[in-house]
Structures are given as C-alpha cells and as structure tokens.
Design a protein around this motif. Structure first.
Motif, mmCIF file in Angstrom:
data_model
loop_
_atom_site.group_PDB
_atom_site.id
_atom_site.type_symbol
_atom_site.label_atom_id
_atom_site.label_comp_id
_atom_site.label_asym_id
_atom_site.label_seq_id
_atom_site.Cartn_x
_atom_site.Cartn_y
_atom_site.Cartn_z
ATOM 1 N N GLY A 108 0.944 -1.134 -0.033
ATOM 2 C CA GLY A 108 0.051 -0.245 -0.154
ATOM 3 C C GLY A 108 0.774 1.342 -0.008
ATOM 4 N N LEU A 109 0.311 2.378 0.168
ATOM 5 C CA LEU A 109 0.740 3.831 0.227
ATOM 6 C C LEU A 109 0.950 4.501 1.411
ATOM 7 N N ILE A 110 1.909 4.848 1.997
ATOM 8 C CA ILE A 110 2.012 5.727 2.945
ATOM 9 C C ILE A 110 2.707 6.995 2.957
ATOM 10 N N CYS A 111 2.407 8.011 3.808
ATOM 11 C CA CYS A 111 2.714 9.517 3.129
ATOM 12 C C CYS A 111 2.796 10.129 4.715
ATOM 13 N N PRO A 112 4.354 10.274 4.881
ATOM 14 C CA PRO A 112 4.786 10.976 5.961
ATOM 15 C C PRO A 112 4.672 12.548 5.642
ATOM 16 N N LEU A 113 3.988 13.456 6.808
ATOM 17 C CA LEU A 113 4.018 14.600 6.481
ATOM 18 C C LEU A 113 4.467 15.624 7.616
ATOM 19 N N LEU A 114 5.267 16.633 7.444
ATOM 20 C CA LEU A 114 5.871 17.499 8.331
ATOM 21 C C LEU A 114 5.196 18.918 8.180
ATOM 22 N N ASP A 115 4.770 19.566 8.863
ATOM 23 C CA ASP A 115 4.104 21.081 8.941
ATOM 24 C C ASP A 115 5.354 21.783 8.470
ATOM 25 N N ALA A 116 5.294 22.407 7.405
ATOM 26 C CA ALA A 116 6.383 23.763 6.879
ATOM 27 C C ALA A 116 5.807 24.827 6.997
ATOM 28 N N ARG A 117 4.576 24.905 7.902
ATOM 29 C CA ARG A 117 4.216 26.395 7.987
ATOM 30 C C ARG A 117 3.644 27.232 6.909
ATOM 31 N N MET A 118 3.177 28.277 6.997
ATOM 32 C CA MET A 118 2.736 29.175 5.718
ATOM 33 C C MET A 118 1.690 28.082 4.990
ATOM 34 N N ASP A 119 0.904 27.078 5.544
ATOM 35 C CA ASP A 119 -0.024 26.458 5.093
ATOM 36 C C ASP A 119 0.441 25.384 4.106
ATOM 37 N N GLU A 120 1.598 24.911 4.210
ATOM 38 C CA GLU A 120 2.354 23.969 3.518
ATOM 39 C C GLU A 120 2.866 22.801 4.137
ATOM 40 N N VAL A 121 3.070 21.892 3.699
ATOM 41 C CA VAL A 121 3.710 20.681 4.223
ATOM 42 C C VAL A 121 4.871 20.184 3.409
ATOM 43 N N TYR A 122 5.855 19.450 4.300
ATOM 44 C CA TYR A 122 7.069 18.733 3.639
ATOM 45 C C TYR A 122 6.084 17.215 3.546
ATOM 46 N N GLY A 123 6.529 16.635 2.510
ATOM 47 C CA GLY A 123 5.918 15.403 2.345
ATOM 48 C C GLY A 123 6.303 14.396 1.296
ATOM 49 N N ALA A 124 6.181 13.221 1.163
ATOM 50 C CA ALA A 124 6.481 12.206 0.005
ATOM 51 C C ALA A 124 5.538 11.086 0.304
ATOM 52 N N VAL A 125 5.200 10.340 -0.737
ATOM 53 C CA VAL A 125 4.284 9.463 -0.980
ATOM 54 C C VAL A 125 5.167 8.222 -1.069
ATOM 55 N N TYR A 126 4.976 6.967 -0.430
ATOM 56 C CA TYR A 126 5.878 5.914 -0.657
ATOM 57 C C TYR A 126 4.839 4.576 -0.991
ATOM 58 N N ARG A 127 5.216 3.663 -1.870
ATOM 59 C CA ARG A 127 4.429 2.641 -2.402
ATOM 60 C C ARG A 127 5.202 1.314 -1.816
ATOM 61 N N TYR A 128 4.515 0.280 -0.952
ATOM 62 C CA TYR A 128 5.309 -0.988 -0.332
ATOM 63 C C TYR A 128 4.355 -1.853 -1.220
ATOM 64 N N ASP A 129 5.388 -2.814 -1.589
ATOM 65 C CA ASP A 129 4.917 -4.087 -2.290
ATOM 66 C C ASP A 129 5.857 -5.114 -1.670
ATOM 67 N N ALA A 130 5.022 -6.077 -1.048
ATOM 68 C CA ALA A 130 5.593 -6.987 -0.571
ATOM 69 C C ALA A 130 6.887 -6.860 0.452
ATOM 70 N N GLY A 131 6.585 -5.455 1.195
ATOM 71 C CA GLY A 131 7.641 -5.288 2.071
ATOM 72 C C GLY A 131 8.729 -4.232 1.451
ATOM 73 N N ARG A 132 8.752 -4.132 0.153
ATOM 74 C CA ARG A 132 9.685 -3.336 -0.676
ATOM 75 C C ARG A 132 9.385 -1.808 -0.939
ATOM 76 N N ARG A 133 10.004 -0.748 -0.326
ATOM 77 C CA ARG A 133 9.664 0.470 -0.396
ATOM 78 C C ARG A 133 9.989 1.065 -1.640
ATOM 79 N N GLU A 134 9.226 1.650 -2.410
ATOM 80 C CA GLU A 134 9.592 2.560 -3.544
ATOM 81 C C GLU A 134 8.904 3.902 -3.078
ATOM 82 N N ILE A 135 9.467 5.255 -4.041
ATOM 83 C CA ILE A 135 9.175 6.403 -3.972
ATOM 84 C C ILE A 135 8.215 6.275 -4.908
ATOM 85 N N ALA A 136 6.576 6.716 -4.507
ATOM 86 C CA ALA A 136 5.906 7.042 -5.497
ATOM 87 C C ALA A 136 5.593 8.635 -5.773
#
Length: 233
Positions: A108-136
């Motif tokens: 599945g997909l997971i997305c860590p998000l940090l508050d970057a202030r000014m109504d923005e976030v730092y973030g990325a979306v990662y895809r997991y397939d059988a435990g292997r992580r890829e950047i989506a």
C-alpha cells in the motif's frame, strides 16, 4: 552494529542508540527552539542509558531534511563534530525516509507529512509491495493537496502535518487513513534503522559529505527574493 540516531528537524529532539534492530535506549523531548542547548545533554544521557560510551559506537546517523532550518543545522553540525572527535562514520538520511521506518508497512501507500508552516507541508508518498519500499511521489514542499490529489489507492498519512491539515486532507483524499498520534514526529530509532539500511545498500558514510537538504528557501531568503522581483517588475 551499534548506531546513534538523532533527529532535530521538528520542535522535538529525538535520540536513540540501537544495536542492529534492537533499541538499547531512546529519548524524545519537546525542545522547541532550544535544540542547541539540549542536544549534547540528551545524546550523552541516551548513550549512558544504553549502557555504552560514544567511543564504543560504530555508526552515527542524523536527519538532513526536510524540516526546520535551524534544527537541521544544529543536528548536522553537532553530529559532524561528534564524528570528527570520535573518528566515527556518519550517515545523513532523509527525515521522511526515516519516518517510514515507524510504520510496519508491507503493501500500500504511506505518506509522512511535516508541517512546513505557511499552510504547506513537507511530504512524500511511498509505495510498499511485499515489504519493498519505493518512492511514488518524491519529497516536496507545498500545499497538501499538491501531494495527495489524484491518488487512486488508499493512503496512510501520519506526522504533524497530517494532524495540522486533517480537514484539507479529507477533502482532497477521502480514502485516506491517519496513523496514531504517537507517530507524529520522527524517532531516533527510525533514523538509526534508516541509516543501517543505507549502509547495507552501500551508502557513503563520510561525515564530510553530510549537509542539510532544504526543499525551499528560509523565510528571510524568500522575502528577499520577492522584494527583488517586485523591484524589477
């Protein structure tokens, strides 16, 4: 491998000593703007709680961003100083990559998000397939909608940014799920585990190469840029 992991990218300061996958000691404190005052003290206490000494460590690890400009500079400079003084290798890891180690994801997909202030976030979306992580979707800074719009699969979001912008996330990504609040900030043990994985994959552990990675300019730099643009318009 005995590794010290440190994160200072948010208002919190997180430190851990791990022996491979085993957490020997871990500390997380609300440092706010006192990272420079507290970081050495917390590192010393955590190393002592782990029943070891700095000289016995085999690897140092620190997050290099994204995150607070001041916090990142303090964390990186402190860890580079420790690496030089103790003659230890140092690995810099992405804050967002490290945060994924706090989620036991296999698919599945997971997305860590940090508050970057000014109504923005730092973030990325990662895809997991059988435990292997890829950047989506690669790490970015901007409105949370820019990161999450158009995702066709359910996504697990977590981090302080997920809490701060929960309403907007629900509107742009109705099939999202939010992880527990205790996962809101990076943990020192996650930094250590990300560094161990990086070293196993062949990462360079030369402390001289470790530098903060900023996804945008600081607020004073951004203000100066806008002033120059307005002056030449």
């Amino acid at each position: 491998m005995l590794v010290l992991g440190v994160d200072s990218s948010t208002d919190y300061l997180a430190v851990a000593v791990c022996d491979g996958p085993v957490v020997r000691a871990e500390s997380t404190i609300l440092a706010e703007r006192r990272h420079a005052e507290r970081i050495v003290e917390v590192i010393d206490r955590t190393v002592s709680d782990a029943g070891t000494r700095l000289a016995d460590l085999e690897l140092l690890a620190v997050t290099v961003g994204p995150g607070s400009f001041t916090g990142l500079r303090i964390g990186v400079s402190t860890m580079k100083g420790l690496a030089a003084g103790a003659g230890l290798p140092l690995v810099g890891v992405s804050t967002l990559d490290a945060m994924t180690r706090q989620i036991d994801a296999t698919d599945g997909l997971i997305c860590p998000l940090l508050d970057a202030r000014m109504d923005e976030v730092y973030g990325a979306v990662y895809r997991y397939d059988a435990g292997r992580r890829e950047i989506a979707r690669a790490a970015t800074v901007g409105p949370v909608e820019m990161l999450l719009d158009g995702l066709e699969r359910p996504v697990l979001v977590f981090g302080e940014g997920a809490t701060a912008y929960a309403g907007r996330i629900a509107q742009c990504c109705p099939n999202y799920r939010e992880a527990p609040a205790q996962l809101s900030h990076p943990r020192g043990s996650a930094v250590a585990q990300e560094a161990l994985a990086a070293v196993a994959a062949g990462a360079n552990a030369d402390a001289a190469l470790v530098r903060p990675v900023y996804l945008r300019q600081s607020q004073p730099e951004e203000a100066r840029r806008r002033a120059r643009e307005e002056a030449t318009a």
